[in-house]
Motif scaffolding. Structure first.
Motif, PDB file in Angstrom:
ATOM      1  N   LEU A  86     -11.427  -1.456  -1.150  1.00  0.00           N
ATOM      2  CA  LEU A  86     -11.198  -0.224  -1.131  1.00  0.00           C
ATOM      3  C   LEU A  86     -11.255   0.655  -0.009  1.00  0.00           C
ATOM      4  CD1 LEU A  86     -13.887   0.625  -4.365  1.00  0.00           C
ATOM      5  CD2 LEU A  86     -11.258   0.873  -4.174  1.00  0.00           C
ATOM      6  N   GLY A  87     -12.250   0.105   0.950  1.00  0.00           N
ATOM      7  CA  GLY A  87     -11.990   0.605   2.310  1.00  0.00           C
ATOM      8  C   GLY A  87     -10.791   0.449   3.185  1.00  0.00           C
ATOM      9  N   ASN A  88     -10.172  -0.652   2.859  1.00  0.00           N
ATOM     10  CA  ASN A  88      -8.632  -0.968   3.340  1.00  0.00           C
ATOM     11  C   ASN A  88      -7.545  -0.369   2.646  1.00  0.00           C
ATOM     12  OD1 ASN A  88      -9.465  -2.484   5.502  1.00  0.00           O
ATOM     13  ND2 ASN A  88     -10.070  -4.173   4.278  1.00  0.00           N
ATOM     14  N   ALA A  89      -7.828   0.316   1.197  1.00  0.00           N
ATOM     15  CA  ALA A  89      -6.726   0.618   0.577  1.00  0.00           C
ATOM     16  C   ALA A  89      -5.582   1.549   1.036  1.00  0.00           C
ATOM     17  CB  ALA A  89      -7.205   1.267  -0.803  1.00  0.00           C
ATOM     18  N   GLY A  90      -6.082   2.481   2.111  1.00  0.00           N
ATOM     19  CA  GLY A  90      -5.288   3.315   2.935  1.00  0.00           C
ATOM     20  C   GLY A  90      -4.657   2.794   4.105  1.00  0.00           C
ATOM     21  N   ALA A  91      -5.023   1.687   4.542  1.00  0.00           N
ATOM     22  CA  ALA A  91      -4.855   1.254   5.756  1.00  0.00           C
ATOM     23  C   ALA A  91      -3.427   0.625   5.888  1.00  0.00           C
ATOM     24  CB  ALA A  91      -5.866   0.036   6.152  1.00  0.00           C
ATOM     25  N   ALA A  92      -2.603   0.536   7.100  1.00  0.00           N
ATOM     26  CA  ALA A  92      -1.371  -0.057   7.220  1.00  0.00           C
ATOM     27  C   ALA A  92      -1.258  -1.386   7.283  1.00  0.00           C
ATOM     28  CB  ALA A  92      -0.916   0.350   8.628  1.00  0.00           C
ATOM     29  N   PRO A  93      -0.282  -1.882   6.534  1.00  0.00           N
ATOM     30  CA  PRO A  93      -0.114  -3.263   6.134  1.00  0.00           C
ATOM     31  C   PRO A  93      -0.213  -4.176   7.461  1.00  0.00           C
ATOM     32  CG  PRO A  93       1.416  -2.161   4.945  1.00  0.00           C
ATOM     33  CD  PRO A  93       0.911  -1.226   5.992  1.00  0.00           C
ATOM     34  N   ALA A  94      -1.352  -4.913   7.577  1.00  0.00           N
ATOM     35  CA  ALA A  94      -1.273  -5.705   8.877  1.00  0.00           C
ATOM     36  C   ALA A  94      -2.159  -7.146   8.542  1.00  0.00           C
ATOM     37  CB  ALA A  94      -1.872  -4.756  10.006  1.00  0.00           C
ATOM     38  N   ALA A 118      10.612  -6.200   8.621  1.00  0.00           N
ATOM     39  CA  ALA A 118      10.259  -5.129   8.021  1.00  0.00           C
ATOM     40  C   ALA A 118       8.766  -4.639   8.129  1.00  0.00           C
ATOM     41  CB  ALA A 118      10.468  -5.094   6.329  1.00  0.00           C
ATOM     42  N   TYR A 119       7.925  -5.585   8.380  1.00  0.00           N
ATOM     43  CA  TYR A 119       6.528  -5.526   8.548  1.00  0.00           C
ATOM     44  C   TYR A 119       5.985  -6.404   9.878  1.00  0.00           C
ATOM     45  CZ  TYR A 119       6.676  -3.271   4.108  1.00  0.00           C
ATOM     46  OH  TYR A 119       7.017  -2.568   2.724  1.00  0.00           O
ATOM     47  N   PRO A 120       6.495  -5.947  10.972  1.00  0.00           N
ATOM     48  CA  PRO A 120       6.035  -6.705  12.207  1.00  0.00           C
ATOM     49  C   PRO A 120       4.433  -6.689  12.379  1.00  0.00           C
ATOM     50  CG  PRO A 120       6.703  -4.429  12.782  1.00  0.00           C
ATOM     51  CD  PRO A 120       7.295  -4.573  11.371  1.00  0.00           C
ATOM     52  N   GLN A 121       3.736  -6.226  11.767  1.00  0.00           N
ATOM     53  CA  GLN A 121       2.208  -6.146  12.162  1.00  0.00           C
ATOM     54  C   GLN A 121       1.631  -7.072  11.313  1.00  0.00           C
ATOM     55  OE1 GLN A 121       0.831  -4.440  14.672  1.00  0.00           O
ATOM     56  NE2 GLN A 121       2.957  -3.685  14.973  1.00  0.00           N
ATOM     57  N   TYR A 274      -7.921  -4.112  -6.799  1.00  0.00           N
ATOM     58  CA  TYR A 274      -7.419  -3.571  -5.226  1.00  0.00           C
ATOM     59  C   TYR A 274      -7.159  -4.436  -4.176  1.00  0.00           C
ATOM     60  CZ  TYR A 274     -10.519  -0.241  -7.669  1.00  0.00           C
ATOM     61  OH  TYR A 274     -11.009   0.651  -8.705  1.00  0.00           O
ATOM     62  N   PRO A 275      -5.687  -4.970  -4.028  1.00  0.00           N
ATOM     63  CA  PRO A 275      -5.209  -5.923  -3.320  1.00  0.00           C
ATOM     64  C   PRO A 275      -4.826  -5.141  -1.823  1.00  0.00           C
ATOM     65  CG  PRO A 275      -3.728  -5.234  -4.727  1.00  0.00           C
ATOM     66  CD  PRO A 275      -4.594  -4.765  -5.486  1.00  0.00           C
ATOM     67  N   LEU A 276      -5.327  -5.889  -0.872  1.00  0.00           N
ATOM     68  CA  LEU A 276      -5.142  -5.597   0.598  1.00  0.00           C
ATOM     69  C   LEU A 276      -3.736  -5.092   0.841  1.00  0.00           C
ATOM     70  CD1 LEU A 276      -6.975  -8.042   2.388  1.00  0.00           C
ATOM     71  CD2 LEU A 276      -7.862  -5.868   1.626  1.00  0.00           C
ATOM     72  N   PRO A 277      -3.544  -4.182   1.484  1.00  0.00           N
ATOM     73  CA  PRO A 277      -2.161  -3.493   1.917  1.00  0.00           C
ATOM     74  C   PRO A 277      -1.119  -4.681   2.186  1.00  0.00           C
ATOM     75  CG  PRO A 277      -3.724  -2.141   2.931  1.00  0.00           C
ATOM     76  CD  PRO A 277      -4.505  -3.369   2.237  1.00  0.00           C
ATOM     77  N   LYS A 278      -1.289  -5.491   3.080  1.00  0.00           N
ATOM     78  CA  LYS A 278      -0.600  -6.557   3.473  1.00  0.00           C
ATOM     79  C   LYS A 278      -0.127  -7.320   2.096  1.00  0.00           C
ATOM     80  CE  LYS A 278      -4.371  -9.950   4.550  1.00  0.00           C
ATOM     81  NZ  LYS A 278      -4.816 -10.612   5.329  1.00  0.00           N
ATOM     82  N   LEU A 279      -1.033  -7.840   1.103  1.00  0.00           N
ATOM     83  CA  LEU A 279      -0.487  -8.522  -0.058  1.00  0.00           C
ATOM     84  C   LEU A 279       0.401  -7.514  -0.789  1.00  0.00           C
ATOM     85  CD1 LEU A 279      -0.615 -10.896  -1.886  1.00  0.00           C
ATOM     86  CD2 LEU A 279      -2.891 -10.112  -2.713  1.00  0.00           C
ATOM     87  N   ARG A 280       0.092  -6.200  -1.022  1.00  0.00           N
ATOM     88  CA  ARG A 280       0.796  -5.092  -1.907  1.00  0.00           C
ATOM     89  C   ARG A 280       2.099  -5.152  -1.472  1.00  0.00           C
ATOM     90  NH1 ARG A 280      -2.776  -1.707  -1.564  1.00  0.00           N
ATOM     91  NH2 ARG A 280      -1.717  -0.219  -0.002  1.00  0.00           N
ATOM     92  N   VAL A 281       2.428  -4.934  -0.162  1.00  0.00           N
ATOM     93  CA  VAL A 281       3.676  -4.652   0.177  1.00  0.00           C
ATOM     94  C   VAL A 281       4.476  -6.042   0.199  1.00  0.00           C
ATOM     95  CG1 VAL A 281       3.252  -2.710   1.848  1.00  0.00           C
ATOM     96  CG2 VAL A 281       3.326  -5.345   2.646  1.00  0.00           C
ATOM     97  N   PHE A 282       3.923  -7.259   0.342  1.00  0.00           N
ATOM     98  CA  PHE A 282       4.707  -8.284   0.127  1.00  0.00           C
ATOM     99  C   PHE A 282       5.247  -8.798  -1.348  1.00  0.00           C
ATOM    100  CE2 PHE A 282       4.492 -12.939  -0.560  1.00  0.00           C
ATOM    101  CZ  PHE A 282       5.458 -13.393   0.281  1.00  0.00           C
ATOM    102  N   VAL A 283       3.967  -8.477  -2.240  1.00  0.00           N
ATOM    103  CA  VAL A 283       4.579  -8.626  -3.728  1.00  0.00           C
ATOM    104  C   VAL A 283       5.704  -7.682  -3.897  1.00  0.00           C
ATOM    105  CG1 VAL A 283       3.811  -8.299  -6.006  1.00  0.00           C
ATOM    106  CG2 VAL A 283       2.187  -9.297  -4.440  1.00  0.00           C
ATOM    107  N   ASP A 284       5.468  -6.368  -3.631  1.00  0.00           N
ATOM    108  CA  ASP A 284       6.551  -5.464  -3.770  1.00  0.00           C
ATOM    109  C   ASP A 284       7.811  -5.683  -3.374  1.00  0.00           C
ATOM    110  OD1 ASP A 284       4.694  -3.973  -5.487  1.00  0.00           O
ATOM    111  OD2 ASP A 284       4.521  -2.484  -3.825  1.00  0.00           O
ATOM    112  N   PHE A 285       7.890  -6.312  -1.916  1.00  0.00           N
ATOM    113  CA  PHE A 285       8.978  -6.542  -1.206  1.00  0.00           C
ATOM    114  C   PHE A 285       9.834  -7.835  -1.759  1.00  0.00           C
ATOM    115  CE2 PHE A 285      11.513  -8.817   2.258  1.00  0.00           C
ATOM    116  CZ  PHE A 285      11.934  -7.715   2.936  1.00  0.00           C
TER     117      PHE A 285
END
Length: 304
Positions: A86-94, A118-121, A274-285
């Protein structure tokens, strides 16, 4: 006892069990020894068991306390994981993302390269093989896998379905002719896939499968595609792996209509609300890009 209060008492109990001291546990959780003792006493009253044997100088955990200790560690671990998510939910994917993908040069590997642009971090750690990995036990964040998902501990998203084709190079066909039916394969060079987990040959969906010649075997699809392109024989490969080569004239489809088999491909990852941002963007991409590839594949097949 209120939930938050119970969690605090559980933390005090775990530290008291580890340190064998109410005083030391209190120093860790920021309570007086008396407060730790009272919190644990409330737990005992709620559970109707004694968690510690107490004396004026020491405490000793009971058998019931040992059973409860294991449960508390699991509960507190899940709570801490949820708080981190939850604490990382709003963080940038990295961060580091460990992903397993099958060896497939025309679809998946270019996609992984596009994702890193697309996600260099995000640091992408790829395990590239056709082996069946244990997602959770081996610490993978996500895997791309063919077949139907079976592990209930994993979330999944279907990426599409595909057909299979018998293919060979134009040079091979010119030198050896086209097989008219399954019986003709007896006089051809057959490039076969061998499952790395079992050592068994992949079945070709033909009545003559048990008697088919075996010229070369490989435990990955990629070498079979390369061998077919080099004119070494006939291979049986998924449509997404051969579509481009057939379209460019580097491969010829054989025995059209002989196989009605369909396969599916899915993206799987350890289940979490609550998947971490890095996983969430990977799944969607990956889901969006592969879905478009399979849509093009289906439209190409229907236009033929």
């Amino acid at each position: 006892m209120a939930m938050i209060e119970s969690l605090g008492a559980m933390r005090a109990f775990v530290h008291a069990a580890d340190k064998r001291s109410f005083k030391a546990a209190g120093q860790t959780v920021g309570l007086t020894p008396s407060a730790v003792g009272k919190a644990i006493q409330k737990l005992e009253e709620q559970l109707s068991v004694r968690l510690f044997h107490r004396s004026t100088r020491s405490i000793t955990i009971t058998d019931e306390g040992l059973l409860f200790l294991d449960r508390c560690r699991r509960i507190l671990g899940e709570v801490e994981a949820a708080q981190a998510e939850l604490g990382n939910a709003g963080a940038a994917p990295a961060g580091r993302l460990k992903v397993s993908v099958p060896v497939e040069p025309t679809l998946l590997l270019p996609l992984m390269s596009e994702f890193t642009v697309a996600y260099p971090q995000i640091e992408l750690e790829l395990d590239i093989s056709d082996r069946f990995v244990e997602v959770i036990d081996e610490g993978f964040d996500a895997v791309i896998r063919s077949g139907e998902p079976k592990d209930s501990r994993l979330s999944h998203r279907s990426l599409g379905s595909f057909g299979w084709h018998f293919v060979a190079s134009p040079a091979y066909v010119e030198a050896n002719g086209k097989p008219r039916d399954a019986s003709d394969l007896h006089r051809h060079r057959c490039l076969r896939h061998r499952y790395p987990e079992t050592g068994r040959l992949m079945r070709w969906p033909l009545d003559a499968d048990t008697e088919l010649p075996v010229t070369i075997t490989a435990n990955m699809m990629s070498p079979l595609l390369d061998l077919a392109l080099r004119g070494r024989g006939i291979a049986y490969l998924p449509s997404f792996a051969v579509r481009r080569a057939i379209g460019e004239g580097h491969l010829v489809e054989l025995l059209a209509g002989q196989s009605q088999e369909r396969g599916s491909i899915s993206l799987l990852w350890p289940a979490s609300k609550y998947p971490l941002p890095k996983l969430r963007v990977f799944v969607d991409f990956v889901a969006a890009r592969i879905a478009s590839e399979f849509t093009a594949l289906i439209l190409t097949a229907k236009s033929k």
